[in-house]
Design an enzyme around this catalytic site. Structure first.
Site, short mmCIF file in Angstrom:
data_model
loop_
_atom_site.label_atom_id
_atom_site.label_comp_id
_atom_site.label_asym_id
_atom_site.label_seq_id
_atom_site.Cartn_x
_atom_site.Cartn_y
_atom_site.Cartn_z
N ALA A 154 1.88 56.49 8.21
CA ALA A 154 0.80 55.51 8.30
C ALA A 154 0.00 55.72 9.58
O ALA A 154 -1.23 55.75 9.57
CB ALA A 154 1.37 54.10 8.24
N TYR A 155 0.70 55.85 10.69
CA TYR A 155 0.03 56.08 11.97
C TYR A 155 -0.75 57.39 11.93
O TYR A 155 -1.93 57.45 12.31
CB TYR A 155 1.07 56.12 13.10
#
Length: 248
Positions: A154-155
């Site tokens: 996600a990051y």
């Protein structure tokens, strides 16, 4: 610190209350700019602004919320009369985990802060830059946005999006005296580490050939130059701060 000419410039620094953002706010004011810190932790941001000095003030804003960002933009322009510089630095690491076990709500939270946030800030402040035919925007992505860190999809994906946003925006404003560039730091030991597992921190360090983490002041030095009028040609570019990790 080499002296840069930022006299009479007004800069917004998101997430400027700590870490790389604070180092940027300190350097920009040191070069003569007036800095407005946008941060959702207003108590910390105000303490930071007071420490930096009279050329720094703080406004509370959650960049994931367009209405708050739009209001902060109007409030900033009312106080300062203009915004010459935006450093879109604020972001979160989020939790670590493999994709097939990752919480969709956590994914959306990270995207809202890390990708929607810089979009909101650019959208809010660019019209005034376009009107004055001057602006310098620096987005802070991550080396993870270029290489993808395991257990941090996600990051990594959000920061890849920031890179693409920067490149698109650089092309959209290239016919004006506006420069939009991105930096992709390796990990710096800041409060963002509190969101990560020790295993993930160790992984990041193992990938840096310099065998140490980035210092916030080192990132701020590169960002500060990208904010100057001297940076008059480069736009839509990505500058690595990876300690040798970047492979392309």
């Amino acid at each position: 610190m080499n002296k840069l000419d930022l006299e009479n410039r007004v800069a917004v620094v998101t997430g400027g209350a700590q870490g790389i953002g604070r180092a940027v706010a300190e350097q920009l004011t040191g070069h003569g700019a007036q800095v407005v810190i946008w941060d959702r932790d207003i108590s910390l941001a105000r303490r930071c602004a007071e420490t930096i000095g009279p050329n720094c003030l703080a406004i509370e804003v959650d960049q994931a919320d367009w209405n708050q960002v739009s209001q902060a933009g109007r409030q900033t322009l009312a106080k300062t009369g203009k915004v010459d510089i935006l450093v879109a630095n604020a972001g979160v690491a989020g939790s670590n985990g493999v994709v097939w076990e990752y919480d969709p709500q956590e994914w959306r939270r990270i995207m809202a802060i890390n990708l929607d946030g810089p979009f909101h800030c650019c959208k809010a402040l660019l019209p005034s830059m376009i009107e004055r035919n001057y602006g310098r925007i620096v987005t802070v992505a991550s080396i993870a946005g270029k290489e993808g860190n395991p257990n941090a999809a996600a990051y990594s994906a959000s920061k890849a999006g920031v890179i693409a946003l920067t490149k698109s925006l650089g092309k959209e404003t290239a016919d004006r005296n506006i420069a939009v560039n991105c930096v992709t730091p390796a990990a710096a030991r800041t409060a963002i580490f509190d969101q990560m597992s020790q295993e993930h921190i160790d992984y990041m360090l193992s990938k840096i050939p310099r065998s140490r983490f980035l210092e916030p002041a080192e990132a701020a030095s590169m960002i500060a130059w990208l904010c100057t009028e001297e940076n008059s040609f480069t736009t839509g570019a990505v500058f690595d701060l990876s300690g040798g990790r970047a492979t392309y």
